[in-house]
Design an enzyme around this catalytic site. Structure first.
Site, PDB file in Angstrom:
ATOM      1  N   LEU A   1      41.895  21.077  -4.784  1.00 37.33           N
ATOM      2  CA  LEU A   1      41.716  22.275  -3.754  1.00 37.33           C
ATOM      3  C   LEU A   1      40.866  21.937  -2.558  1.00 37.33           C
ATOM      4  O   LEU A   1      41.019  22.342  -1.508  1.00 37.33           O
ATOM      5  CB  LEU A   1      40.876  23.370  -4.654  1.00 37.33           C
ATOM      6  CG  LEU A   1      41.702  24.270  -5.757  1.00 37.33           C
ATOM      7  CD1 LEU A   1      40.659  24.965  -6.271  1.00 37.33           C
ATOM      8  CD2 LEU A   1      43.113  24.865  -5.235  1.00 37.33           C
ATOM      9  N   GLY A   2      39.927  21.130  -2.588  1.00 33.85           N
ATOM     10  CA  GLY A   2      39.114  20.717  -1.395  1.00 33.85           C
ATOM     11  C   GLY A   2      37.919  19.722  -2.038  1.00 33.85           C
ATOM     12  O   GLY A   2      37.805  19.711  -3.052  1.00 33.85           O
TER      13      GLY A   2
ATOM     14  N   GLY B   1      33.888  18.784  -1.116  1.00 34.69           N
ATOM     15  CA  GLY B   1      32.498  18.789  -0.296  1.00 34.69           C
ATOM     16  C   GLY B   1      31.644  17.574  -0.243  1.00 34.69           C
ATOM     17  O   GLY B   1      32.185  16.708  -1.194  1.00 34.69           O
ATOM     18  N   GLY B   2      30.551  17.657   0.235  1.00 36.36           N
ATOM     19  CA  GLY B   2      29.772  16.382   0.261  1.00 36.36           C
ATOM     20  C   GLY B   2      29.252  16.076  -1.096  1.00 36.36           C
ATOM     21  O   GLY B   2      28.962  15.018  -1.251  1.00 36.36           O
ATOM     22  N   MET B   3      29.246  17.089  -2.013  1.00 35.00           N
ATOM     23  CA  MET B   3      28.665  16.529  -3.467  1.00 35.00           C
ATOM     24  C   MET B   3      29.744  16.511  -4.594  1.00 35.00           C
ATOM     25  O   MET B   3      29.345  16.373  -5.823  1.00 35.00           O
ATOM     26  CB  MET B   3      27.378  17.765  -3.695  1.00 35.00           C
ATOM     27  CG  MET B   3      26.373  17.750  -2.972  1.00 35.00           C
ATOM     28  SD  MET B   3      25.311  16.289  -3.041  1.00 35.00           S
ATOM     29  CE  MET B   3      25.928  15.601  -1.409  1.00 35.00           C
TER      30      MET B   3
ATOM     31  N   VAL C   1      36.683  19.877  -5.783  1.00 35.47           N
ATOM     32  CA  VAL C   1      37.056  20.756  -6.672  1.00 35.47           C
ATOM     33  C   VAL C   1      38.645  20.831  -6.876  1.00 35.47           C
ATOM     34  O   VAL C   1      39.291  20.425  -5.830  1.00 35.47           O
ATOM     35  CB  VAL C   1      36.787  22.375  -5.850  1.00 35.47           C
ATOM     36  CG1 VAL C   1      37.197  23.477  -6.576  1.00 35.47           C
ATOM     37  CG2 VAL C   1      35.278  22.182  -5.623  1.00 35.47           C
TER      38      VAL C   1
ATOM     39  N   ASP D   1      22.153  28.171  -0.053  1.00 39.31           N
ATOM     40  CA  ASP D   1      23.320  27.730   0.833  1.00 39.31           C
ATOM     41  C   ASP D   1      24.079  29.199   1.018  1.00 39.31           C
ATOM     42  O   ASP D   1      25.356  29.210   1.058  1.00 39.31           O
ATOM     43  CB  ASP D   1      23.931  26.641   0.395  1.00 39.31           C
ATOM     44  CG  ASP D   1      24.695  26.089   1.446  1.00 39.31           C
ATOM     45  OD1 ASP D   1      24.611  26.246   2.687  1.00 39.31           O
ATOM     46  OD2 ASP D   1      25.980  25.631   1.283  1.00 39.31           O
TER      47      ASP D   1
END
Length: 920
Positions: free
Chosen positions: A96-97, A99-101, A104, A212
């Site tokens: 799905l995508g 991120g920095g951490m 997903v 966030d």
């Protein structure tokens, strides 16, 4: 430290948590075979007591910050390569995508048929501190149960040591994008921010700070529901290109500068005030289309929102258009309260902001209601202006009071004229609605044409809904009536998402055209309340129903509308477990319908069904059966042999026969009802789901698990899609299948999810929560955790005790369960006292529910065996066996445990079993 040692520490840590503090030391004495192991477990327990402070000050993401090598490996991963890969109990479907951490994925848990957003966090849990904090965070986040927070379903560690979080898969768009796409006005945007703030406040009450908050972490679904993502775990999923450059990793901090509070940018700790600041930024952006400009100096107070939109630029003009207004009007609306509320949340110093997200939301509510906001300096003039704006009509009425006195002499004539005009208006309205329907459906009786063809009906309804606004805009009463008709048909087809906006619009049109006290408004409130009942939102339904009843009572006439309002009020009380009030209101509604409509009216017969439901809830199964038989006969007189209402009556009889353990009769009723629901409503609707679940449960009772599971999964899929409270029941039925097949780990996961679902929908003190706790106790007892089972049983029993009289059979059944847990712990005297106290109320219900008595007798027999009282044990177990044989038949698997208890008795006694008991 090796992995086996870590696993043992973790196991002992969670086992110790199940013990109350006063017995925990004794448990550790017995469980820990060396001092080092005990010290490690005690260190975990000590850290557990300080979990709130940990979660406020240090986000979990800091523990799993990926190395550059790990990030490079992730970036090089082919999206198609993940298909089918297992992570814990989940199987990956697609990327799905990133991120920095972490990354997903769309993933599926096949044993419960659920798709999730699975965040795989890059890192290593070999460090005991990291593993401990991971477990603490998982437990804390599991307490986040709020309708506007994307749920954390599960968290765990894959075989390779990679931590993961399974989250609710939210199909939505970022908040700002949704508001602009729908061209929402300021009031609608403020209400959405209120939803966000309430969700944030809930998290703060659980000692969790988001850190966030930003639009890409606040999604809105197609039905307008807000869902917040990523509370306390890691960087949120960024859509392709969405905020892609906004993530900043500075040292060991993660933040999005445009939405971060000043203390975050300078490395200070994140607190509740940090989230309040971010809420202020989100509000500013929703109101103006811009973010507050504090990039140069985060310690300065930003410009007012009203100032930001007065700048002569394209952004301000676009923002005004997206809010269906002009730049000048937008600035005027923002000037004053909204400027003050925004700036209060955006104060550079945390202590000068709103004290909580709740205070922030409260000021938004006050502004929407026309009340003074708390953030603004008080003054007499300010309060007078607010009062005047709220009561324009009242002030005008006072000014005109003298003029009204001069018109009193003409009142009678005017009233007669009004009655005549109303009759003519109603006639014209009915004629226009009929003409509209005839034209739409091409028949004088449109519903006859489509009654058996759901797809055809949906096409026609969609066509009608699209035409209502265009063709009836200048006839608001006719428009509202047509909206109600279309909404009602969607409702009857189980299409609640399509029904709700139509019914809400009908209510709004009627309020505008007729005033807030009109009986047509009461009718629309009534319609919406029933829709919320079907969706399981009983609190909203109760509020709407009370408003409707108040309008009918104000009218003062004994009408069928008043009777329907009484029944609605009774139903919401019933679903909220206030059975005494429900019984009283149902009887009032039934008596009024009987007097006005006669015994063969649908409303009167349905009153009998309602009274049967309450009778069963209050423990009178015989009365419930009588009402159910009368109801089915009445419906058949009215509808013939096939109708959705008859299917519901058959379903009721199946349920009652199942409660009497007459499974063949229950199955026959359920199969008839299911065939009728499928023929009339189509696969996948709520009626089909309800009967399929019940049929699956009765097949489980007969140990026909292969037939039961597909039906239960079909029902679960429908209810999960609708986020309905019945999701808990379907999960609990699947638990029984897993238990009987020996899959106790799966059973425990499913039952904990069922309990969390029931609590989320009903609160902590509802009888359905008590049922889920009892079922959890059953699973724990089967796993050998007798202490855990006892705690679950006692918690559920306490809920029931607050709802029922002391001699209610449900309380006695709860005592039997607690007794079973005590026997498993060899606390025979305590068990004996509980079980003997339960015998009297259980004997009174032997005719309708003999299995409660059988369970009590069996428990007493086991306790007597353990104490060496063999003759008494034989008598007790023999009676239990005869009760079970009479109910299930001699070859039923339901006799297994009683036979095992008798075999254990005769082995302890040292004598062969009585042949008459046929133990072989």
């Amino acid at each position: 430290m090796d992995a086996d040692r870590l696993d043992r520490i973790q196991h002992l840590f969670f086992a110790a948590l199940e013990h109350p503090s006063e017995t925990r030391a004794g448990f550790l004495d017995a469980a820990c075979d060396d001092a080092e192991l005990r010290r490690a477990v005690e260190a975990y327990l000590a850290a557990d007591t300080d979990e709130a402070a940990f979660l406020l000050d240090e986000p979990l993401v800091r523990l799993y910050e990926p190395t550059e090598e790990a990030l490079d490996a992730v970036e090089g991963e082919e999206p198609d390569a993940v298909e089918g890969r297992p992570i814990g109990p989940y199987r990956l479907r697609r990327l799905l995508g990133r991120g920095g951490m972490g990354t997903v994925y769309l993933a599926e848990r096949e044993d419960v048929g659920r798709q999730v957003a699975l965040k795989v966090v890059r890192g290593d849990l070999a460090d005991p501190a990291a593993r401990r904090r991971f477990e603490l965070e998982r437990r804390m986040l599991a307490r986040l149960e709020h309708p506007h927070i994307a749920r954390l379903y599960d968290a765990g560690v894959a075989d390779d040591g990679t931590p993961y979080f399974a989250m609710e898969l939210v199909d939505g768009v970022p908040l700002t994008e949704y508001c602009d796409r729908e061209r929402l006005g300021l009031d609608a945007r403020l209400r959405l921010v209120g939803q966000v703030g309430r969700a944030v406040q809930h998290a703060h009450q659980q000692f969790i700070v988001h850190r966030d908050l930003k639009p890409s972490n606040i999604l809105v679904t197609e039905d307008g529901t807000v869902k917040l993502l990523d509370f306390g775990i890691a960087k949120a999923l960024d859509e392709a290109g969405e905020e892609s450059g906004a993530l900043t990793v500075t040292g060991r901090r993660v933040l999005t500068p445009a939405y971060a509070a000043p203390e975050q940018r300078t490395g200070g700790p994140a607190t509740a005030a940090t989230d309040v600041y971010s809420l202020g930024v989100v509000l500013f952006e929703l109101l103006t289309g811009k973010r507050p400009d504090t990039s140069a100096d985060p310690t300065r107070e930003p410009d007012r929102p009203s100032t930001a939109v007065t700048e002569a630029d394209a952004t301000s003009e676009e923002a005004a258009l997206a809010r269906q207004t002009t730049t000048k009007r937008l600035a005027r609306r923002l000037r004053g309260d909204l400027d003050v509320v925004c700036l209060k949340a955006l104060q550079p110093e945390p202590e000068r902001r709103y004290a909580s997200a709740e205070a922030f939301v409260e000021d938004i509510k006050r502004h929407l209601a026309g009340l003074p906001v708390t953030a603004r300096r008080d003054s007499v003039g300010y309060r007078l202006r607010k009062f005047a704006r709220r009561h324009r009509q009242g002030i005008a009425a006072a000014v005109l009071g003298v003029l009204v006195l001069a018109l009193v002499t003409g009142l009678y004539t005017v009233r007669l004229q009004a009655e005549r005009d109303r009759a003519l208006t109603e006639a014209r309205k009915a004629e226009r609605v009929s003409a509209f329907l005839a034209d739409l459906f091409g028949a004088s009786n449109p519903f006859a044409e489509v009654g058996g063809d759901t797809l055809r009906a949906r096409d026609l309804l969609d066509r009608g809904a699209a035409r209502v606004d265009a063709e009836l805009a200048d006839e608001p009463e006719v428009q509202a009536a047509m909206l109600r008709v279309l909404g009602d048909v969607y409702y009857r087809l189980g299409l609640y998402d399509r029904a709700q906006p139509l019914l809400e619009r009908a209510l709004a049109v009627r309020r505008d055209a007729l005033g807030p006290a009109a009986l047509d408004v009461a009718e629309s409130l009534h319609d919406l309340a029933w829709l919320h009942v079907q969706r399981g939102d009983y609190a909203t339904a109760d509020s709407l129903g009370r408003q409707s009843l108040a309008l009918y009572e104000r009218d003062g006439e004994r009408t069928v509308g008043l009777a329907a309002a009484l029944v609605l009020a009774a139903s919401t009380r019933y679903f909220l477990a206030d059975y005494a009030a429900a019984d009283s209101l149902y009887k009032m509604g039934y008596a009024l319908n009987l007097a006005l409509l006669g015994p063969d009216a649908t409303e009167t017969v349905t009153g009998l069904r309602d009274l049967g439901h309450v009778a069963f809830a209050r423990g009178d199964t015989e009365a419930a059966l009588r009402y159910a038989v009368l109801t089915l006969a009445g419906y058949r007189r009215i509808y013939g042999d096939a109708h959705p209402t008859i299917a519901k009556a058959l379903n009721d009889l199946g349920f009652l026969e199942k409660r009497r353990a007459r499974y063949a009769e229950a199955e026959a009723y359920y199969r008839d009802a299911l065939a009728m629901e499928r023929a009339l409503g189509g696969d996948g609707d709520m009626g089909v789901a309800s009967v399929a679940s019940n049929l699956g449960a009765v097949l489980v009772d007969q140990a026909r698990y292969g037939e039961a599971e597909p039906l239960l999964r079909e029902a679960l899929a429908v209810w999960q899609r609708e986020d309905h409270p019945h999701t808990a029941s379907a999960l609990s039925h699947l638990v029984r299948v897993a238990r009987e097949q020996g899959r106790l780990d799966t059973a425990l996961v499913l039952q904990r999810e069922a309990l969390a679902t029931a609590r989320r929908h009903h609160g902590e003190t509802h009888p359905r929560v008590a049922n889920m706790l009892s079922a959890l106790g059953d699973v724990l007892l089967a796993r050998g955790d007798a202490r855990g089972a006892e705690r679950a049983y006692r918690e559920g029993h306490a809920i029931d005790a607050a709802l029922h009289e002391a001699d209610h059979p449900k309380l006695a059944a709860g005592s039997v369960r607690i007794g079973e847990a005590l026997i498993a712990q060899r606390r025979y005297d305590e068990a004996d006292a509980l079980l003997r106290a339960a015998l009297a109320p259980l004997r009174r219900t032997t005719d309708t529910d003999p299995m409660g008595l059988a369970a009590a007798l069996e428990g007493l027999g086991r306790a007597a065996t353990a104490r060496g009282q063999y003759e008494e044990a034989e008598q007790l177990l023999g009676e239990a066996l005869r009760l079970r044989e009479a109910r299930y038949g001699p070859g039923s698997p339901h006799l297994r445990e009683t036979r095992e208890a008798l075999a254990a008795l005769y082995e302890a006694w040292g004598r062969p079993g009585d042949a008459a008991l046929d133990l072989d």
